[in-house]
Design a protein around this motif. Sequence first.
Motif, short mmCIF file in Angstrom:
data_model
loop_
_atom_site.label_atom_id
_atom_site.label_comp_id
_atom_site.label_asym_id
_atom_site.label_seq_id
_atom_site.Cartn_x
_atom_site.Cartn_y
_atom_site.Cartn_z
N UNK A 115 -7.18 -0.10 5.51
CA UNK A 115 -6.18 -0.89 4.75
C UNK A 115 -5.87 -0.23 3.40
N UNK A 116 -6.88 0.30 2.74
CA UNK A 116 -6.68 0.91 1.42
C UNK A 116 -5.54 1.92 1.40
N UNK A 117 -5.57 2.93 2.28
CA UNK A 117 -4.49 3.92 2.31
C UNK A 117 -3.13 3.33 2.69
N UNK A 118 -3.14 2.29 3.55
CA UNK A 118 -1.86 1.65 3.92
C UNK A 118 -1.23 0.98 2.70
N UNK A 119 -2.04 0.31 1.90
CA UNK A 119 -1.50 -0.32 0.68
C UNK A 119 -1.03 0.75 -0.30
N UNK A 120 -1.80 1.82 -0.42
CA UNK A 120 -1.42 2.91 -1.34
C UNK A 120 -0.10 3.54 -0.94
N UNK A 121 0.18 3.52 0.38
CA UNK A 121 1.44 4.08 0.89
C UNK A 121 2.60 3.10 0.70
N UNK A 122 2.35 1.83 1.04
CA UNK A 122 3.45 0.87 1.11
C UNK A 122 3.78 0.19 -0.20
N UNK A 123 2.82 -0.02 -1.05
CA UNK A 123 3.13 -0.72 -2.32
C UNK A 123 4.19 0.01 -3.13
N UNK A 124 4.03 1.32 -3.39
CA UNK A 124 5.09 2.01 -4.15
C UNK A 124 6.40 2.09 -3.38
N UNK A 125 6.32 2.22 -2.07
CA UNK A 125 7.51 2.29 -1.23
C UNK A 125 8.32 1.00 -1.32
N UNK A 126 7.62 -0.12 -1.43
CA UNK A 126 8.28 -1.43 -1.45
C UNK A 126 8.45 -1.98 -2.86
N UNK A 127 7.87 -1.30 -3.83
CA UNK A 127 7.98 -1.76 -5.21
C UNK A 127 7.21 -3.03 -5.49
N UNK A 128 6.09 -3.22 -4.80
CA UNK A 128 5.25 -4.40 -5.02
C UNK A 128 3.81 -3.94 -5.25
N UNK A 129 3.00 -4.87 -5.75
CA UNK A 129 1.58 -4.55 -5.95
C UNK A 129 0.76 -5.82 -5.79
N UNK A 130 -0.17 -5.79 -4.83
CA UNK A 130 -1.08 -6.93 -4.66
C UNK A 130 -2.10 -6.90 -5.80
N UNK A 131 -2.38 -8.09 -6.36
CA UNK A 131 -3.38 -8.16 -7.43
C UNK A 131 -4.78 -8.12 -6.83
N UNK A 132 -4.89 -8.62 -5.59
CA UNK A 132 -6.19 -8.66 -4.90
C UNK A 132 -5.92 -8.60 -3.40
N UNK A 133 -6.79 -7.92 -2.67
CA UNK A 133 -6.75 -8.01 -1.21
C UNK A 133 -8.18 -7.98 -0.69
#
Length: 134
Positions: free
Chosen positions: A42-60
């Motif tokens: 999950x870590x790398x998926x978030x690192x890939x998708x958060x900047x791509x989508x312009x969002x950032x989860x505060x916690x997962x």
Amino acid sequence: MSKPRSTLLGWFFAPPPRRSRVHPERDLAAEKRQRAELKAAIGPLLALWEPRMGVKAAFWGVKRMRTRWGTCNPSARRIWLSLALASRPPEALEYVVVHELVHLLEPSHNARFKALMSQFLPDWKARKSLLAMP
Ligand SMILES: [Zn+2]
């Protein structure tokens, strides 16, 4: 990490899986391993998708859930993913990660939500169907 079974005796006398007192059917060591593997994916998926989508989860985090693959609290920007995703294909895991991140842009499953899903992950419906496989 389980102890390597280097000898036949070691294998023969290997202890049975450590099980939960409350849920005797649960193999806690296997669950711990699945949780670690899932978090590592999950870590790398978030690192890939958060900047791509312009969002950032505060916690997962990852936890056992009865009825859902994931949840998102958009105001807290908190995402939980089901431990059961450990047994799903990586394409399906990516779908759930993107789905929960889209909730940071659109909280409900409306037309805008689906349009965003199709924008970011055009084959999201096929990926979603992988979740239902045995
Ligand atoms: Zn949703």
